[in-house]
Design an enzyme around this catalytic site. Structure first.
Site, PDB file in Angstrom:
ATOM      1  N   HIS A  75      37.903  36.307  44.961  1.00 17.53           N
ATOM      2  CA  HIS A  75      37.929  36.693  43.543  1.00 17.53           C
ATOM      3  C   HIS A  75      38.670  38.025  43.362  1.00 17.53           C
ATOM      4  O   HIS A  75      39.619  38.119  42.576  1.00 17.53           O
ATOM      5  CB  HIS A  75      36.495  36.797  43.009  1.00 17.53           C
ATOM      6  CG  HIS A  75      36.411  37.152  41.557  1.00 17.53           C
ATOM      7  ND1 HIS A  75      36.238  36.211  40.566  1.00 17.53           N
ATOM      8  CD2 HIS A  75      36.504  38.349  40.921  1.00 17.53           C
ATOM      9  CE1 HIS A  75      36.227  36.819  39.387  1.00 17.53           C
ATOM     10  NE2 HIS A  75      36.375  38.123  39.575  1.00 17.53           N
ATOM     11  N   GLU A  76      38.231  39.020  44.103  1.00 18.96           N
ATOM     12  CA  GLU A  76      38.884  40.333  43.980  1.00 18.96           C
ATOM     13  C   GLU A  76      40.330  40.247  44.471  1.00 18.96           C
ATOM     14  O   GLU A  76      41.211  40.933  43.950  1.00 18.96           O
ATOM     15  CB  GLU A  76      38.104  41.408  44.745  1.00 18.96           C
ATOM     16  CG  GLU A  76      36.665  41.608  44.264  1.00 18.96           C
ATOM     17  CD  GLU A  76      36.528  41.816  42.761  1.00 18.96           C
ATOM     18  OE1 GLU A  76      37.459  42.369  42.145  1.00 18.96           O
ATOM     19  OE2 GLU A  76      35.490  41.384  42.195  1.00 18.96           O
ATOM     20  N   HIS A 122      42.464  39.217  41.627  1.00 12.16           N
ATOM     21  CA  HIS A 122      42.788  40.384  40.790  1.00 12.16           C
ATOM     22  C   HIS A 122      43.912  41.190  41.452  1.00 12.16           C
ATOM     23  O   HIS A 122      44.836  41.657  40.797  1.00 12.16           O
ATOM     24  CB  HIS A 122      41.561  41.296  40.646  1.00 12.16           C
ATOM     25  CG  HIS A 122      40.541  40.825  39.656  1.00 12.16           C
ATOM     26  ND1 HIS A 122      40.844  40.574  38.340  1.00 12.16           N
ATOM     27  CD2 HIS A 122      39.201  40.578  39.775  1.00 12.16           C
ATOM     28  CE1 HIS A 122      39.735  40.194  37.689  1.00 12.16           C
ATOM     29  NE2 HIS A 122      38.726  40.186  38.549  1.00 12.16           N
ATOM     30  N   GLU A 124      41.085  38.291  34.563  1.00 11.37           N
ATOM     31  CA  GLU A 124      40.001  37.443  35.056  1.00 11.37           C
ATOM     32  C   GLU A 124      40.523  36.032  35.363  1.00 11.37           C
ATOM     33  O   GLU A 124      40.028  35.370  36.269  1.00 11.37           O
ATOM     34  CB  GLU A 124      38.880  37.416  34.009  1.00 11.37           C
ATOM     35  CG  GLU A 124      37.510  37.065  34.534  1.00 11.37           C
ATOM     36  CD  GLU A 124      37.001  37.958  35.650  1.00 11.37           C
ATOM     37  OE1 GLU A 124      37.469  39.116  35.790  1.00 11.37           O
ATOM     38  OE2 GLU A 124      36.139  37.482  36.422  1.00 11.37           O
TER      39      GLU A 124
HETATM   40 ZN    ZN Z   1      36.718  39.581  38.051  1.00  6.80          ZN
END
Ligand code: ZN
Length: 499
Positions: free
Chosen positions: A264-265, A268, A294
């Site tokens: 997830h990170e 980003h 996001e």
């Molecule tokens: Zn996030």
């Protein structure tokens, strides 16, 4: 970039000063999350306060105003004109709030965060309520000062998701809620049951770390321009495109925490690492919006590394890191367990089907608070009513209810919708990407470069030069359309749960 005139160059140098404050603040933020000794915390908040103040002074200074007027009158450089537009937006917004009011508000929020923590620990909403009331009043005042069209909440949405309004969300969210409710019901009625206990086995942290590093390298995160640390809440820290750091969280008997937060990170971070270098040092070297940011993290977490194709190719690779326990877990059982669906009380622990229900609940409450339809003291009651209506579960205490998120104590109103918009954007972009990239083939051959390059070309490299809806329209030739998300989830969960 075309050659700059002397004046344009001076303006860019002025912005570089502001950028230096921003980079220092992000580096301190990274340090505060991952490295700082407990004894250093108090001093740190003073330094952060000082630097943030300097940055804000510069952004709203008379010198800035002079530059903006001058550039508007003289510059014909396309990039400079876009930079001026962004600087002016920040300048105008900040100048509308009297300095004294803003300082009072910042002080209130920093106190409120500490009170919220205590209230949460003691499970006593009444401690936090007067602070929340004041924070809401300030936000009402800010909205009036900033100005808005239609609903007052639009003024706050504009800070996070420019172009998105209550009028749009009030159509998109209820439609999405209806579809998600139906999907959740179908999963509940399915004979297929996810056995999450299969995933829980002591998994040495060192091995989990190696797994996280390996998967980040696979998806194209550049370690020469980043690093992976540990923190209580996983995070990404974009200092500049050449230095984008990550943190993850390890739980010994549940590898999902570190693996999926790293991805997830990492999503980003892929965005930030691939913003066009022509934008560096300007305020446009950032994501289009919080929701678009996001969309990129959710994309890699949900659409790529939680895809069946990914695990068909990589289950053996995963097992080369994992404890022996996983040798006896079949790919089918493993994959179903990864897609457990269960209405629950806590937002950050929710699965992709129930997650947006939590977001829509907060959206309705924020809107009602801003409008004055609901008072802070009524929140616990209204919260529980909506939980019953949206998810069919009600918290037994406020700690697992209205006190669970830090956002309102930090004054973050208008931010929650970006989470669900991230899902909607991601699904819409995914559909467009699949028309140009052989997605299934990519997963069979671990060709993540083609996927990443598509996103860099269409999303990342543009930084903040395009607003989210503008970008979506250009890339997908459509307005915001939640149907793509519903179709994606219906197909995916329908296959897993056989409906
Ligand atoms: Zn996030």
């Amino acid at each position: 970039m075309e050659a700059l005139t002397a004046k344009e160059q001076q303006f860019m140098n002025f912005l570089k000063e502001q950028n230096a404050y921003k980079e220092a603040l992000t580096t301190l933020q990274w340090d505060s999350h991952t490295q700082i000794p407990r004894g250093g915390v108090d001093n740190r908040s003073e330094v952060v306060g000082f630097l943030s103040g300097k940055l804000q002074q510069s952004e709203t200074s008379d010198r800035m105003k002079e530059y903006l007027d001058d550039m508007k009158a003289t510059s014909e450089n396309g990039l400079i004109r876009q930079v001026v537009e962004e600087c002016e937006r920040v300048y105008e917004k900040s100048r509308k709030i009297p300095n004294k009011t803003y300082q009072e508000y910042v002080t209130l929020c920093s106190k409120a965060e500490a009170v919220w923590e205590e209230a949460r620990k003691k499970n006593e909403f009444s401690l936090f309520e007067p602070y929340l009331s004041r924070i809401v009043e300030y936000n009402q005042e800010f909205a009036e000062l900033w100005g808005y069209e239609g609903n007052r909440y639009n003024a706050l949405l504009d800070n996070n998701e420019p172009g998105i309004t209550v009028e749009t969300l009030d159509v998109v969210f209820p439609a999405l809620r209806k579809s998600l409710t139906s999907l959740i019901e179908q999963v509940k009625a399915s004979p297929v049951k996810a056995d999450v206990s299969l995933l829980k086995s002591p998994f040495p942290i060192e091995r989990q770390k190696a797994l996280s590093e390996s998967i980040l390298e696979m998806i194209g995160y550049r370690f020469e321009n980043g690093r992976l640390d540990t923190s209580a809440h996983p995070y990404s820290f974009a200092i500049n495109p050449n230095d984008v750091r990550l943190s993850t969280k390890y739980i010994e008997d549940d590898f999902r925490s570190s693996l999926f937060s790293s991805v997830h990170e990492g999503g980003h971070a892929l965005y930030e690492q691939n913003i066009g270098r022509n934008l560096m040092g300007t305020p446009l070297s950032a994501a289009s919006s919080m929701g678009m940011h996001e969309s990129q993290s959710l994309y890699w977490e949900m659409f790529v590394t939680a895809d069946r194709g990914f695990w068909e190719t990589n289950y053996d690779w995963f097992r080369s890191f994992a404890p022996d326990h996983f040798k006896s877990v079949s790919l089918d059982d493993f994959y179903v367990a990864l897609h457990d669906v269960k209405p629950s009380l806590i937002r950050i622990e929710a699965d992709p089907l129930t997650y947006s229900m939590h977001i829509m609940l907060r959206y309705e409450l924020e809107k009602a608070l801003l409008h004055g339809d609901v008072k802070a003291k009524e929140l616990p009651h209204v919260w529980n009513e909506l939980m019953q209506e949206y998810l069919g579960v009600v918290p037994g205490n406020n700690r697992d209810g209205v006190l669970q998120d830090i956002h309102w104590s930090s004054g973050d109103f208008g931010y929650f919708p970006s989470y669900t918009l991230g899902y909607v954007y991601a699904a819409q972009l995914h559909a467009a990407m699949k028309q140009e990239v052989m997605f299934e083939n990519c997963l069979q051959t671990n060709d993540f470069l083609s996927i990443r390059q598509w996103f860099t070309e269409h999303v990342h490299k543009h930084g903040k030069t395009k607003q989210p809806l503008e970008l979506l329209k250009e890339v997908t030739s459509e307005e915001l359309n939640p149907d793509y998300l519903v179709q994606y989830l219906t197909k995916k969960y329908g296959e897993i749960y056989q409906f």
